[in-house]
Design an enzyme around this catalytic site. Structure first.
Site, PDB file in Angstrom:
ATOM      1  N   HIS A  12       0.885  -1.176   0.000  1.00 45.66           N
ATOM      2  CA  HIS A  12       0.000   0.000   0.000  1.00 45.66           C
ATOM      3  C   HIS A  12       0.918   1.219   0.000  1.00 45.66           C
ATOM      4  CE1 HIS A  12       0.439  -0.510   4.590  1.00 45.66           C
ATOM      5  NE2 HIS A  12       1.195   0.503   4.262  1.00 45.66           N
ATOM      6  N   HIS A  59      -1.369   4.597   9.893  1.00 46.12           N
ATOM      7  CA  HIS A  59      -0.128   5.378   9.882  1.00 46.12           C
ATOM      8  C   HIS A  59      -0.262   6.699  10.633  1.00 46.12           C
ATOM      9  CE1 HIS A  59       0.151   2.679   6.410  1.00 46.12           C
ATOM     10  NE2 HIS A  59       1.459   2.829   6.433  1.00 46.12           N
ATOM     11  N   HIS A 191      10.963  -1.828   2.878  1.00 50.43           N
ATOM     12  CA  HIS A 191      11.151  -0.390   2.680  1.00 50.43           C
ATOM     13  C   HIS A 191      11.451   0.293   4.002  1.00 50.43           C
ATOM     14  CE1 HIS A 191       6.758  -0.561   3.527  1.00 50.43           C
ATOM     15  NE2 HIS A 191       6.633   0.751   3.547  1.00 50.43           N
ATOM     16  N   GLU A 238       5.859  -4.053   7.982  1.00 47.27           N
ATOM     17  CA  GLU A 238       4.445  -4.196   7.603  1.00 47.27           C
ATOM     18  C   GLU A 238       4.146  -5.571   6.998  1.00 47.27           C
ATOM     19  OE1 GLU A 238       3.545   0.503   6.426  1.00 47.27           O
ATOM     20  OE2 GLU A 238       3.872  -0.967   4.848  1.00 47.27           O
TER      21      GLU A 238
HETATM   22  C1  DHB Z   1       5.455   4.636   1.249  1.00 47.01           C
HETATM   23  C2  DHB Z   1       5.229   3.303   1.642  1.00 47.01           C
HETATM   24  C3  DHB Z   1       4.334   3.015   2.667  1.00 47.01           C
HETATM   25  O1  DHB Z   1       4.088   1.755   3.149  1.00 47.01           O
HETATM   26  C4  DHB Z   1       3.626   4.020   3.291  1.00 47.01           C
HETATM   27  O2  DHB Z   1       2.718   3.689   4.235  1.00 47.01           O
HETATM   28  C5  DHB Z   1       3.839   5.345   2.917  1.00 47.01           C
HETATM   29  C6  DHB Z   1       4.750   5.643   1.908  1.00 47.01           C
HETATM   30  C7  DHB Z   1       6.383   4.972   0.148  1.00 47.01           C
HETATM   31  O3  DHB Z   1       7.168   4.134  -0.329  1.00 47.01           O
HETATM   32  O4  DHB Z   1       6.327   6.118  -0.320  1.00 47.01           O
HETATM   33 FE    FE Z   2       2.783   1.804   5.014  1.00 42.84          FE
END
Ligand code: DHB
Ligand code: FE
Length: 281
Positions: A12, A59, A191, A238
């Site tokens: 997401h 978030h 990430h 996540e």
């Molecule tokens: C991004 C990824 C995420 O899981 C999120 O919640 C907000 C931003 C991103 O890669 O920009």
């Molecule tokens: Fe996220």
């Protein structure tokens, strides 16, 4: 009794909401990501889910650092979206399934998961974007959100999250309703959005995790949260949502689970994106 048709996990990312709004699905940057979805949509079209139980992480929209439940289950009639500051279009409210919500809340408490029940709940991009990816036109399912804290430490362990998923699956299969239920998990894969390792991606770990899910779903439960952060990044954790989804589907042999489709693409924004769909017999 209710039937679990299967489950889907996917990333997401807020910028996906902008890309959808601008119709950029065929743009070379976005195409390898969006191209993962048609086979999953086709399967969902055939399988005809009535309800989606969605494991996701908030978030900072509905829960902030002042009040942070480890596990929270929605029990609202509708769930409104709000822009959490990413400048993405706000989607229409989603219809809840309160009968299933309260059934899950009852069963989880009986099962000794001390969850928080939420009769009001705003949902963020982690909830709305995956639904848009799976059902681009009109969302045909009612929903039950299950929110897992991945924001404020301490986070629940992978082992505990998998057990929560298993308990949710047992509860759904014990729901006296002729409904088809699909389980969704949203987040990941690797990430990290800030700090010294911002931009961190770990393709090897992501692919090993995805490979483990069908027949060795407890593989990731060997890692502590700190080890998962090390392997997949502060936000890569996540992936817990994928584990909860897979836990809910149950044993691969008993429920004759097979993989419908998978996709993996780096990067969208700062994220290694993944998509996986499983069908239960
Ligand atoms: C991004 C990824 C995420 O899981 C999120 O919640 C907000 C931003 C991103 O890669 O920009
Ligand atoms: Fe996220």
């Amino acid at each position: 009794m209710a039937h679990i048709i299967g489950g889907v996990a996917c990333s997401h990312i807020p910028s996906l909401g902008s890309a959808i709004a601008k119709g950029l699905q065929e743009d070379p940057y976005w195409k390898p990501f969006f191209d993962g979805f048609p086979p999953v949509r086709d399967w969902l079209q055939t399988a005809q889910a009535d309800v989606a139980v969605v494991f996701y992480n908030d978030h900072g929209l509905n829960f902030f650092l002042d009040k942070m439940p480890t596990f929270a289950v929605g029990a609202a009639a509708t769930y409104s979206n709000a822009d959490e500051g990413w400048g993405i279009p706000v989607t229409d409210p989603l219809n809840g399934n309160q009968e299933l919500s309260w059934h899950l809340i009852d069963r989880l408490i009986q099962d000794e998961f001390d969850i928080v029940s939420c009769q009001e709940m705003l949902v963020d991009h982690a909830f709305t974007i995956p639904l848009k990816l799976l059902w681009p036109d009109k969302c045909p399912v009612t929903v039950v959100p299950i929110c897992i804290n991945t924001v404020q430490f301490p986070l629940p362990s992978a082992k505990r999250v998998f057990a929560l998923g298993q308990a949710v699956g047992r509860a759904i299969r014990g729901w006296d309703a002729s409904k088809n239920v699909v389980i969704l998990g949203t987040g990941g894969l690797s990430h990290q959005l800030d700090g010294a390792r911002a931009g961190f991606i770990n393709k090897k770990f992501d692919l090993e995790f995805m490979d483990s899910l069908l027949n060795e779903p407890q593989w990731a439960t060997r890692f502590s949260i700190e080890e998962l952060v090390e392997q997949s990044g502060t936000q890569g954790v996540e992936l817990l949502m994928w584990l909860a989804m897979r836990g809910a589907l149950g044993d691969a042999k008993e429920f004759k689970i097979h993989k419908v489709h998978e996709n993996y693409h780096i990067p969208i924004s700062n994220t290694a994106t993944g998509l996986i769909a499983f069908e239960c017999a």
